[in-house]
Design a protein around this motif. Structure first.
Motif, PDB file in Angstrom:
ATOM      1  N   THR A 163       0.856  -1.197   0.052  1.00  0.00           N
ATOM      2  CA  THR A 163       0.017  -0.026  -0.115  1.00  0.00           C
ATOM      3  C   THR A 163       0.829   1.364   0.108  1.00  0.00           C
ATOM      4  O   THR A 163       0.574   2.199  -0.671  1.00  0.00           O
ATOM      5  CB  THR A 163      -0.988   0.071   0.926  1.00  0.00           C
ATOM      6  N   ILE A 164       1.891   1.237   0.758  1.00  0.00           N
ATOM      7  CA  ILE A 164       3.038   2.397   0.911  1.00  0.00           C
ATOM      8  C   ILE A 164       3.538   2.724  -0.563  1.00  0.00           C
ATOM      9  O   ILE A 164       3.267   3.694  -0.941  1.00  0.00           O
ATOM     10  CB  ILE A 164       3.798   2.117   1.838  1.00  0.00           C
ATOM     11  N   ASP A 165       3.785   1.659  -1.255  1.00  0.00           N
ATOM     12  CA  ASP A 165       4.234   1.671  -2.592  1.00  0.00           C
ATOM     13  C   ASP A 165       3.365   2.320  -3.632  1.00  0.00           C
ATOM     14  O   ASP A 165       3.641   3.101  -4.287  1.00  0.00           O
ATOM     15  CB  ASP A 165       4.717   0.466  -3.009  1.00  0.00           C
ATOM     16  N   GLN A 166       2.033   1.978  -3.255  1.00  0.00           N
ATOM     17  CA  GLN A 166       0.848   2.492  -4.231  1.00  0.00           C
ATOM     18  C   GLN A 166       0.931   4.040  -4.013  1.00  0.00           C
ATOM     19  O   GLN A 166       0.708   4.861  -4.807  1.00  0.00           O
ATOM     20  CB  GLN A 166      -0.300   1.955  -3.976  1.00  0.00           C
ATOM     21  N   GLU A 167       0.738   4.473  -2.440  1.00  0.00           N
ATOM     22  CA  GLU A 167       0.662   5.887  -2.096  1.00  0.00           C
ATOM     23  C   GLU A 167       1.818   6.564  -2.753  1.00  0.00           C
ATOM     24  O   GLU A 167       1.745   7.777  -2.996  1.00  0.00           O
ATOM     25  CB  GLU A 167       0.488   5.988  -0.798  1.00  0.00           C
ATOM     26  N   LEU A 168       3.203   6.062  -2.764  1.00  0.00           N
ATOM     27  CA  LEU A 168       4.297   6.849  -3.155  1.00  0.00           C
ATOM     28  C   LEU A 168       4.048   7.224  -4.699  1.00  0.00           C
ATOM     29  O   LEU A 168       4.554   8.182  -4.919  1.00  0.00           O
ATOM     30  CB  LEU A 168       5.233   5.742  -2.886  1.00  0.00           C
ATOM     31  N   GLY A 169       3.276   6.372  -5.372  1.00  0.00           N
ATOM     32  CA  GLY A 169       3.075   6.727  -6.635  1.00  0.00           C
ATOM     33  C   GLY A 169       2.205   7.904  -7.017  1.00  0.00           C
ATOM     34  O   GLY A 169       2.328   8.707  -8.029  1.00  0.00           O
ATOM     35  N   LYS A 170       1.412   8.425  -5.794  1.00  0.00           N
ATOM     36  CA  LYS A 170       0.363   9.588  -5.923  1.00  0.00           C
ATOM     37  C   LYS A 170       1.078  10.657  -5.293  1.00  0.00           C
ATOM     38  O   LYS A 170       0.260  11.654  -5.422  1.00  0.00           O
ATOM     39  CB  LYS A 170      -1.065   9.201  -5.125  1.00  0.00           C
TER      40      LYS A 170
END
Ligand code: OFO
Length: 183
Positions: A163-170
């Motif tokens: 999830t952190i990796d997904q959020e880093l993308g945004k």
């Protein structure tokens, strides 16, 4: 015989030229460090963090070139820096972003020192040129802090790191849209 070009007079002092060339080295080193971090993230399966860092590596190269061109435009001699001591291994994704924040804080200190120097010697042209870097550093520190906060807010257990990796993308669009200021 090689034609000698007489160097015209200039406002840029030798000391300022040295400080700016030193900063060129720091920006180039940032670009290389972020490239190395991007590679580590990519091979560790953090695709969004990798993209974030690849983009930042390109941005740092642009920062380096902006300084490089300014030095020559101002009558100095921009010097291609040697890049040393680039880390290739990281303990974790959090470790990567802790390094990013520490790195950005060190770069901010360096920019502030040059700005202070230019103000003291009344080199207002370089002082004004550097204001772009002052703003940029503030934004980049905010971005790095927001990235690190994700680790505490989301937590790293279970699907946390995914999830952190997904959020880093945004994250970049959130900070660019002023979300950080509004939050
Ligand atoms: Fe060059 O912007 Fe940060 O380091």
């Amino acid at each position: 015989m090689e034609k000698q070009i007489v160097t015209p007079k200039r406002s840029l002092t030798t000391e300022t030229e040295k400080l700016l060339n030193n900063q060129v080295g720091k920006e180039a080193s940032s670009s290389s460090a972020y490239l190395s971090m991007a590679s580590w993230c990519e091979k560790s399966g953090y695709a969004n963090a990798a993209e974030f860092l690849y983009r930042h590596s390109d941005e740092e190269r642009m920062h380096m070139l902006k300084l490089f061109r300014y030095i020559n435009d101002a009558g100095g001699h921009a010097l291609q820096p040697a890049i040393k001591d680039i880390r290739h291994e990281y303990k974790s994704l959090r470790d990567v972003f802790e390094q990013v924040l520490e790195h950005e804080i060190r770069v901010t200190e360096s920019i502030n020192n040059i700005v202070d120097h230019c103000f003291t010697i009344k080199d207002f042209a370089t002082f004004q040129f550097l204001q772009w870097y002052v703003t940029e550093q503030r934004e980049e520190e905010t971005l790095a802090r927001r990235a690190l906060e994700l680790f505490d807010i989301i937590g790293e257990d279970g699907v946390g790191l995914w999830t952190i990796d997904q959020e880093l993308g945004k994250l970049e669009s959130f900070v660019q849209d002023g979300g950080a200021e509004q939050a």
